[in-house]
Design a protein around this motif. Sequence first.
Motif, PDB file in Angstrom:
ATOM      1  N   LEU A  53      37.653  21.952  46.790  1.00  0.00           N
ATOM      2  CA  LEU A  53      38.355  23.119  46.263  1.00  0.00           C
ATOM      3  C   LEU A  53      37.720  23.473  44.930  1.00  0.00           C
ATOM      4  CD1 LEU A  53      40.710  25.117  46.763  1.00  0.00           C
ATOM      5  CD2 LEU A  53      42.081  23.670  45.240  1.00  0.00           C
ATOM      6  N   GLY A  92      44.189  21.106  54.096  1.00  0.00           N
ATOM      7  CA  GLY A  92      44.655  22.004  53.062  1.00  0.00           C
ATOM      8  C   GLY A  92      44.810  21.341  51.715  1.00  0.00           C
ATOM      9  N   THR A 135      38.147  28.559  45.924  1.00  0.00           N
ATOM     10  CA  THR A 135      37.419  28.584  47.188  1.00  0.00           C
ATOM     11  C   THR A 135      37.499  27.227  47.859  1.00  0.00           C
ATOM     12  OG1 THR A 135      35.845  30.203  46.292  1.00  0.00           O
ATOM     13  CG2 THR A 135      35.222  29.051  48.312  1.00  0.00           C
ATOM     14  N   ILE A 136      37.948  27.221  49.111  1.00  0.00           N
ATOM     15  CA  ILE A 136      38.029  25.981  49.877  1.00  0.00           C
ATOM     16  C   ILE A 136      36.833  25.904  50.815  1.00  0.00           C
ATOM     17  CG2 ILE A 136      39.477  27.037  51.674  1.00  0.00           C
ATOM     18  CD1 ILE A 136      40.885  24.308  51.956  1.00  0.00           C
ATOM     19  N   GLN A 155      43.911  33.688  45.179  1.00  0.00           N
ATOM     20  CA  GLN A 155      42.901  34.465  45.907  1.00  0.00           C
ATOM     21  C   GLN A 155      41.878  35.034  44.941  1.00  0.00           C
ATOM     22  OE1 GLN A 155      43.184  35.168  49.495  1.00  0.00           O
ATOM     23  NE2 GLN A 155      41.072  35.828  49.216  1.00  0.00           N
ATOM     24  N   ALA A 158      45.498  26.416  49.526  1.00  0.00           N
ATOM     25  CA  ALA A 158      44.446  26.899  50.422  1.00  0.00           C
ATOM     26  C   ALA A 158      44.372  25.988  51.634  1.00  0.00           C
ATOM     27  CB  ALA A 158      43.096  26.928  49.710  1.00  0.00           C
ATOM     28  N   LEU A 209      49.950  27.319  55.275  1.00  0.00           N
ATOM     29  CA  LEU A 209      50.167  26.820  53.921  1.00  0.00           C
ATOM     30  C   LEU A 209      51.550  26.197  53.756  1.00  0.00           C
ATOM     31  CD1 LEU A 209      48.543  29.698  51.825  1.00  0.00           C
ATOM     32  CD2 LEU A 209      47.580  27.465  52.420  1.00  0.00           C
ATOM     33  N   THR A 258      40.011  30.401  56.862  1.00  0.00           N
ATOM     34  CA  THR A 258      40.632  29.964  55.616  1.00  0.00           C
ATOM     35  C   THR A 258      41.808  30.865  55.244  1.00  0.00           C
ATOM     36  OG1 THR A 258      39.089  31.290  54.304  1.00  0.00           O
ATOM     37  CG2 THR A 258      38.504  28.989  54.693  1.00  0.00           C
ATOM     38  N   ASN A 259      42.696  30.313  54.446  1.00  0.00           N
ATOM     39  CA  ASN A 259      43.849  31.062  53.971  1.00  0.00           C
ATOM     40  C   ASN A 259      44.175  30.609  52.565  1.00  0.00           C
ATOM     41  OD1 ASN A 259      45.983  32.861  54.075  1.00  0.00           O
ATOM     42  ND2 ASN A 259      47.412  31.418  55.006  1.00  0.00           N
ATOM     43  N   TYR A 260      44.568  31.541  51.716  1.00  0.00           N
ATOM     44  CA  TYR A 260      44.865  31.231  50.317  1.00  0.00           C
ATOM     45  C   TYR A 260      46.216  31.824  49.926  1.00  0.00           C
ATOM     46  CZ  TYR A 260      39.825  30.317  49.963  1.00  0.00           C
ATOM     47  OH  TYR A 260      38.548  29.825  50.142  1.00  0.00           O
ATOM     48  N   ARG A 261      46.888  31.147  49.003  1.00  0.00           N
ATOM     49  CA  ARG A 261      48.070  31.784  48.450  1.00  0.00           C
ATOM     50  C   ARG A 261      47.613  32.913  47.553  1.00  0.00           C
ATOM     51  NH1 ARG A 261      51.803  28.884  47.292  1.00  0.00           N
ATOM     52  NH2 ARG A 261      53.015  30.267  45.959  1.00  0.00           N
TER      53      ARG A 261
END
Length: 123
Positions: A81, A36, A69-70, A65, A50, A105, A58-61
């Motif tokens: 990133l 992350g 992009t991770i 968003q 992220a 996260l 994947t996950n983003y705050r």
Amino acid sequence: QVQLVESGGGSVQAGGSLRLSCAASGYTTTSSLCMGWFRQAPGKEREGVAAMYSDGWTNYRDSVQGRFTITKDNTKNTLLLQMNSLKPEDTAMYYCAARWGSCSLAAGGYKHWGQGTQVTVSS
């Protein structure tokens, strides 16, 4: 021993882009690996930006968003990133982190951290 080395930070104007890289080494097990990006601004707590699990999840705050992009280059063992449409509130020290097991996260669950790279966005 797991080593994470970040690069790619710098100073840009609002609306600009930067790409951060995290070179990872010192491990062979990639299953259940979560990596992350986190950031910490002066006087504020470290926050997750992220995260990416070994299966590609994947996950983003919310605030990044659609702008960040991770991705992961498995051939080079590098976490990336891509940050677009940067805002002054994105200014912070950015850290790469890794853990095995669940992926989130929440900074507290990560055991391995890089030294960080500074991102400064001016208005």
